[in-house]
Design an enzyme around this catalytic site. Structure first.
Site, PDB file in Angstrom:
ATOM      1  N   LYS A  22       0.927  -1.298  -0.228  1.00 43.43           N
ATOM      2  CA  LYS A  22       0.113  -0.216   0.243  1.00 43.43           C
ATOM      3  C   LYS A  22       0.900   1.361   0.060  1.00 43.43           C
ATOM      4  CE  LYS A  22      -1.295   1.771   3.954  1.00 43.43           C
ATOM      5  NZ  LYS A  22      -1.637   3.210   4.310  1.00 43.43           N
ATOM      6  N   ASN A  23       1.875   1.216   0.706  1.00 40.83           N
ATOM      7  CA  ASN A  23       2.590   2.378   0.996  1.00 40.83           C
ATOM      8  C   ASN A  23       3.599   2.697  -0.289  1.00 40.83           C
ATOM      9  OD1 ASN A  23       1.434   3.035   3.355  1.00 40.83           O
ATOM     10  ND2 ASN A  23       3.279   2.159   4.473  1.00 40.83           N
ATOM     11  N   CYS A 116      -5.013   7.708  10.451  1.00 45.18           N
ATOM     12  CA  CYS A 116      -5.039   7.013  11.681  1.00 45.18           C
ATOM     13  C   CYS A 116      -4.771   7.875  12.935  1.00 45.18           C
ATOM     14  CB  CYS A 116      -3.962   5.880  11.728  1.00 45.18           C
ATOM     15  SG  CYS A 116      -4.456   4.572  10.811  1.00 45.18           S
ATOM     16  N   ARG A 121       1.240  14.136  12.971  1.00 47.82           N
ATOM     17  CA  ARG A 121       1.779  13.812  11.693  1.00 47.82           C
ATOM     18  C   ARG A 121       1.960  15.012  10.941  1.00 47.82           C
ATOM     19  NH1 ARG A 121       0.660   7.839   9.839  1.00 47.82           N
ATOM     20  NH2 ARG A 121      -1.572   8.655   9.656  1.00 47.82           N
ATOM     21  N   ASP A 305       5.341   0.350  12.148  1.00 48.53           N
ATOM     22  CA  ASP A 305       4.163  -0.208  11.580  1.00 48.53           C
ATOM     23  C   ASP A 305       3.950  -1.661  11.912  1.00 48.53           C
ATOM     24  OD1 ASP A 305       2.908   2.080  10.464  1.00 48.53           O
ATOM     25  OD2 ASP A 305       3.594   1.480   8.201  1.00 48.53           O
ATOM     26  N   ARG A 397      -8.302  -0.616   5.161  1.00 49.52           N
ATOM     27  CA  ARG A 397      -7.103   0.563   4.586  1.00 49.52           C
ATOM     28  C   ARG A 397      -6.024   0.107   4.075  1.00 49.52           C
ATOM     29  NH1 ARG A 397      -5.769   4.461   8.279  1.00 49.52           N
ATOM     30  NH2 ARG A 397      -4.645   5.390   6.228  1.00 49.52           N
TER      31      ARG A 397
END
Length: 418
Positions: A22-23, A116, A121, A305, A397
């Site tokens: 995903k990232n 999230c 951030r 993560d 997600r």
């Protein structure tokens, strides 16, 4: 709203393929805005965040479609310059359209991002970097407005490594006039993957994967055809599940060289992780795990993560583990839910002391963020009795069909509508 129901205490066996990251996918999708024409992302994972960014690209005027497992983006007629709050609020990665829009069109208006609830951030590092390239930046009623006739190469020094900040500046610099030097850049594999995609478009980039990246701007870029790297966090989550539950699982499509820190901790905890070549990894678990201390940090350190998932493993470990979270100040919200399942965890500031218990007990728990969702699913896999994890839209997600993948390995897990 969906929930996941798990009947625990079963080993995992079989094989499963790891999805693309995903990232890595999200910045590559944003990079399509840099070039007129049709770009293709191959093996696109079906994730909520991918759908959200696809809607944002469509809002900006791109034509987006799914074709035989690929995502196709035609950015020829992009006319929009604004990323609205309704689309950005659920996903921080939406801010990645900022650099491409300013680089190609000279202007962007992007809502301050959401995502999230794991701590502050801010995007101030992104904005300072764009200012270093000659952009004019102002905040207006919750939006960031950035403008430049044409970005100019410059020196960007990040106060701390930032993945999305590095990616945003990397994309912006590809069309800037002259050379840009990004210092204290993020070194994550997803940054390297984006740099490779940009290079295939005609960008001139050196140093990706190191702390200093140099970009020589070009006048225009061409569309790409790119397959992103495998998801190292999904792979590590599945490895941790096997270490927690026991059994033997073959994972296909893994870049083990992206997982050194996690694999080292899993091996010290007692798991057998074997590279079988060709992207295949075999994992054998023999619970209970030995307790291991963990400190999160920027790549190549142990990833934040994976902190929550590893905590679930240590909750059933043999002994005492100290976990220190160095990236996000509010990433222990899963602790209270693990405690509801019988975990013995004490949090003191950035440190969590985990005393392993013989077993966890199934309970109704609530996911608070993406990786906390995965940790609670893992805890449910090993707990006695029934665990119900609610608010699993967080899980969707970032994990492609994690419940179905675990079910294929023998877990008693199903999704229900509450």
């Amino acid at each position: 709203m969906d929930a996941i129901v798990i009947e625990g205490a079963r080993p995992l066996r079989g094989g499963v393929a790891v999805s693309p990251a995903k990232n890595a996918v999200l910045p590559v999708m944003a990079a399509a805005l840099l070039a007129a024409g049709t770009s293709r992302v191959r093996r696109i994972p079906r994730l909520a965040d991918v759908r959200t960014l696809a809607r944002l690209l469509e809002h900006l005027g791109a034509r987006v479609s799914f074709d035989n497992g690929s995502l196709v983006v035609d950015a020829t007629d992009v006319g929009g310059r604004e990323a609205p709050y309704d689309l950005v609020k659920t996903m921080r990665a939406s801010v990645l359209v900022l650099g491409p829009l300013v680089a190609r069109f000279g202007r962007a208006r992007v809502s301050l991002p959401g995502g999230c609830a794991i701590g502050a951030r801010p995007i101030n590092l992104h904005l300072a970097g764009l200012e270093a390239l000659g952009a004019r930046v102002r905040l207006d009623h919750g939006y960031v407005e950035v403008a430049a006739d044409r970005l100019r190469g410059g020196r960007v020094v990040f106060d701390q490594p930032t993945v999305t900040g590095t990616e945003n500046l990397l994309m912006a610099a590809t069309l800037a006039e002259g050379r840009t030097v990004i210092e204290n850049a993020a070194r994550e594999p997803e940054v390297v993957d984006l740099a490779g995609c940009l290079a295939s478009m005609g960008a001139r980039i050196a140093g990706a994967g190191s702390s200093v990246i140099e970009v020589d701007g070009v006048d225009r870029l061409a569309p790409y055809d790119h397959q992103p790297i495998p998801d190292r966090i999904e792979a590590a989550t599945l490895m941790t599940a096997v270490a927690l539950c026991g059994g033997e699982v073959r994972l296909d499509g893994v870049r083990l060289d992206h997982l050194d820190a996690v694999v080292e901790k899993l091996r010290r905890a007692g798991a057998d992780v074997a590279d079988e070549g060709g992207g295949a990894v075999r994992v054998r678990g023999a619970p209970p795990a030995d307790s291991v201390d963990v400190i999160t940090g920027p790549y190549p350190a142990f990833p934040t993560d994976m902190q929550a998932q590893f905590m679930a493993l240590m909750a059933c470990g043999r002994g005492l583990s100290v976990i220190t979270e160095k990236i996000f100040e509010n990433r222990y919200m899963h602790v209270a839910e693990l405690q509801r399942m019988g975990a013995d965890i004490t949090v003191e500031g950035a440190t969590a002391v985990v005393r392993g218990v013989p077993r966890l007990s199934g309970a109704r728990v609530m996911a608070t963020d993406l990786r906390a969702s995965a940790a609670l699913v893992l805890a449910g896999l090993v707990a006695t009795g029934t665990t119900v994890v609610s608010r699993v839209y967080h899980l969707d997600r970032g994990y492609e069909a994690l419940d179905r993948k675990l079910a294929s390995l023998g877990a008693r897990i199903e999704r229900i509508r509450e």
